[in-house]
Design a protein around this motif. Sequence first.
Motif, PDB file in Angstrom:
ATOM      1  N   MET A   9      -2.193   6.722   5.794  1.00 14.54           N
ATOM      2  CA  MET A   9      -3.552   6.253   5.551  1.00 14.54           C
ATOM      3  C   MET A   9      -3.530   5.157   4.493  1.00 14.54           C
ATOM      4  O   MET A   9      -2.767   5.241   3.519  1.00 14.54           O
ATOM      5  CB  MET A   9      -4.429   7.421   5.112  1.00 14.54           C
ATOM      6  CG  MET A   9      -5.916   7.083   5.053  1.00 14.54           C
ATOM      7  SD  MET A   9      -6.941   8.549   4.855  1.00 14.54           S
ATOM      8  CE  MET A   9      -6.669   9.347   6.440  1.00 14.54           C
ATOM      9  N   ARG A  10      -4.321   4.136   4.660  1.00 15.47           N
ATOM     10  CA  ARG A  10      -4.308   2.982   3.776  1.00 15.47           C
ATOM     11  C   ARG A  10      -4.714   3.359   2.358  1.00 15.47           C
ATOM     12  O   ARG A  10      -5.615   4.167   2.144  1.00 15.47           O
ATOM     13  CB  ARG A  10      -5.260   1.908   4.317  1.00 15.47           C
ATOM     14  CG  ARG A  10      -5.178   0.583   3.569  1.00 15.47           C
ATOM     15  CD  ARG A  10      -6.022  -0.467   4.267  1.00 15.47           C
ATOM     16  NE  ARG A  10      -7.432  -0.123   4.212  1.00 15.47           N
ATOM     17  CZ  ARG A  10      -8.228  -0.441   3.188  1.00 15.47           C
ATOM     18  NH1 ARG A  10      -7.737  -1.083   2.140  1.00 15.47           N
ATOM     19  NH2 ARG A  10      -9.501  -0.112   3.215  1.00 15.47           N
ATOM     20  N   ARG A  11      -4.043   2.763   1.387  1.00 16.30           N
ATOM     21  CA  ARG A  11      -4.339   3.003  -0.022  1.00 16.30           C
ATOM     22  C   ARG A  11      -4.991   1.764  -0.635  1.00 16.30           C
ATOM     23  O   ARG A  11      -4.701   0.636  -0.252  1.00 16.30           O
ATOM     24  CB  ARG A  11      -3.044   3.315  -0.790  1.00 16.30           C
ATOM     25  CG  ARG A  11      -2.324   4.553  -0.282  1.00 16.30           C
ATOM     26  CD  ARG A  11      -3.059   5.813  -0.697  1.00 16.30           C
ATOM     27  NE  ARG A  11      -2.305   7.003  -0.316  1.00 16.30           N
ATOM     28  CZ  ARG A  11      -2.697   7.873   0.582  1.00 16.30           C
ATOM     29  NH1 ARG A  11      -3.840   7.689   1.229  1.00 16.30           N
ATOM     30  NH2 ARG A  11      -1.968   8.940   0.858  1.00 16.30           N
ATOM     31  N   ARG A  12      -5.857   2.014  -1.598  1.00 20.29           N
ATOM     32  CA  ARG A  12      -6.460   0.908  -2.343  1.00 20.29           C
ATOM     33  C   ARG A  12      -5.495   0.363  -3.390  1.00 20.29           C
ATOM     34  O   ARG A  12      -5.503  -0.818  -3.698  1.00 20.29           O
ATOM     35  CB  ARG A  12      -7.742   1.388  -3.034  1.00 20.29           C
ATOM     36  CG  ARG A  12      -8.879   1.731  -2.103  1.00 20.29           C
ATOM     37  CD  ARG A  12     -10.047   2.365  -2.864  1.00 20.29           C
ATOM     38  NE  ARG A  12     -10.528   1.519  -3.956  1.00 20.29           N
ATOM     39  CZ  ARG A  12     -11.416   1.911  -4.861  1.00 20.29           C
ATOM     40  NH1 ARG A  12     -11.909   3.139  -4.812  1.00 20.29           N
ATOM     41  NH2 ARG A  12     -11.802   1.091  -5.818  1.00 20.29           N
ATOM     42  N   LEU A  13      -4.678   1.241  -3.942  1.00 21.84           N
ATOM     43  CA  LEU A  13      -3.777   0.859  -5.022  1.00 21.84           C
ATOM     44  C   LEU A  13      -2.441   0.393  -4.455  1.00 21.84           C
ATOM     45  O   LEU A  13      -1.863   1.073  -3.606  1.00 21.84           O
ATOM     46  CB  LEU A  13      -3.571   2.066  -5.941  1.00 21.84           C
ATOM     47  CG  LEU A  13      -3.011   1.819  -7.341  1.00 21.84           C
ATOM     48  CD1 LEU A  13      -3.941   0.917  -8.140  1.00 21.84           C
ATOM     49  CD2 LEU A  13      -2.822   3.147  -8.057  1.00 21.84           C
ATOM     50  N   THR A  14      -1.963  -0.733  -4.918  1.00 25.93           N
ATOM     51  CA  THR A  14      -0.696  -1.290  -4.438  1.00 25.93           C
ATOM     52  C   THR A  14       0.385  -1.158  -5.505  1.00 25.93           C
ATOM     53  O   THR A  14       0.193  -1.562  -6.651  1.00 25.93           O
ATOM     54  CB  THR A  14      -0.869  -2.781  -4.083  1.00 25.93           C
ATOM     55  OG1 THR A  14      -1.858  -2.911  -3.058  1.00 25.93           O
ATOM     56  CG2 THR A  14       0.443  -3.374  -3.592  1.00 25.93           C
TER      57      THR A  14
END
Length: 240
Positions: free
Chosen positions: A1-6
Amino acid sequence: MRRRLTAPTFILSSVRTGSTLLRAVLGAHSELHAPHETHLGDITVGFESRQVAASMERLGHTERELRFLLWDAVLAEELARSGKRHLVNKSPNDVFIRDEIAACWPDARFVFLIRHPAAILRSWRNARPYYSRDDLVADIVRYCEAVEAARTELPGPTVRYEDLVGDPAGTVRGLCDFLGVEWEEEMLDYGKAGTDTFVPGLGDWMEKIKSGRIQSDLLVPGPPPPQLKDVCVAWGYPPD
């Protein structure tokens, strides 16, 4: 699932290794935000009924994945508030949830902070004078063994506390290279960035850290107890 934090960075260490100092120094960089201890492992998610469990299952969410989404949202929001580009997180207990951190952020970066185990024990004794010696030793063994396990499981540089306070410029410059940011000499004068994050229960808060400057603490510790000798050897410290 995509994360906001990189690519968040996690400092993995035992208690009493200078992790608050390292956090403060890195957080003084113009592009690095290093908040006080977040204690991610104590942030949990639970389903209060069978209905919500069934609903989340139909949506493809497990309790674990929702916990990860919450972790990500909290840290991403914190970074956004700071106006900086990269997040550095530190809580000594993170070393016990390192597998979950790596699962939550597959692009996470790790920095391992170590110190002579006998010096860690001495410092922990000063911080917890009401603990029995057996409890003090058991605590430090648990942390140190977890840090050593993490060093074998995860990539990332190892920083010695003794180098951090003995050669701060060289040590921090190397970390900047690892994190992909330019070295800023002002980082070493971390007090100029503020000392309001040094509060009880969220890392070190004593006068030394509040001074805003790196102070050497290279007293030669006594011999470690037998339970810590293997870690001393693994970390390159004299075991006696």
